[in-house]
Design an enzyme around this catalytic site. Sequence first.
Site, short mmCIF file in Angstrom:
data_model
loop_
_atom_site.label_atom_id
_atom_site.label_comp_id
_atom_site.label_asym_id
_atom_site.label_seq_id
_atom_site.Cartn_x
_atom_site.Cartn_y
_atom_site.Cartn_z
N ASP A 1 -7.25 -1.24 -4.27
CA ASP A 1 -8.27 -0.89 -3.28
C ASP A 1 -9.21 0.18 -3.82
OD1 ASP A 1 -7.04 -2.65 -1.48
OD2 ASP A 1 -5.80 -1.06 -0.61
N ASP B 1 0.86 -1.19 0.00
CA ASP B 1 0.00 0.00 0.00
C ASP B 1 0.89 1.24 0.00
OD1 ASP B 1 -2.41 -1.45 0.14
OD2 ASP B 1 -2.25 -1.62 2.31
#
Length: 180
Positions: free
Chosen positions: A146, A128
């Site tokens: 995401d 991330d």
Amino acid sequence: MPESRGPGLFGHPWRWYWLALLVIAIDIATKVWAVDEFRSGPPFQIIPGLLQFTYAENYGAAFSFLADAGGWQRWFFGVVAVGFSIMVSIWLWRLPAAKRWEPCALGLILGGALGNLWDRMVLGYVRDFISVYYNTWSFPVFNVADMAISVGAAMLVIELLFFSESDDASGKKDSEVEKA
């Protein structure tokens, strides 16, 4: 009227699988870039006090759920992602060619799920790098996959709430049947 030659490589439903592949490619490319740029360096402020690029490894699911569970969650979430991706792929394949919004949403979700699955299976965690924060509050760090999943899910909710009307056997929409 031109003669239909079938779905072809870019026709329905393949175009939505191509969208999923595009999401996967962008997701993986941005994760590689983030690792190169931010793994050992400081975060890069995009909008100071609100948005930055950084680097984080997520060993759990959404919001690092079960991140400290000891390793079994990698395979559990992998199996869930594979099963979910198969379900979404079948759903996409069965949609009528005239639909646009719903298959686009499903293509985004499929691409996001497979992008994160790639990380989980190859690395054991999801990379991330996008951080949204304000003062002491911060949203969990996320990635392009995401975002694709979130946008696709929001599109499905919008479809369900505002555009979903089932057809009866005569081809009339529910609202037309009530008027008759």
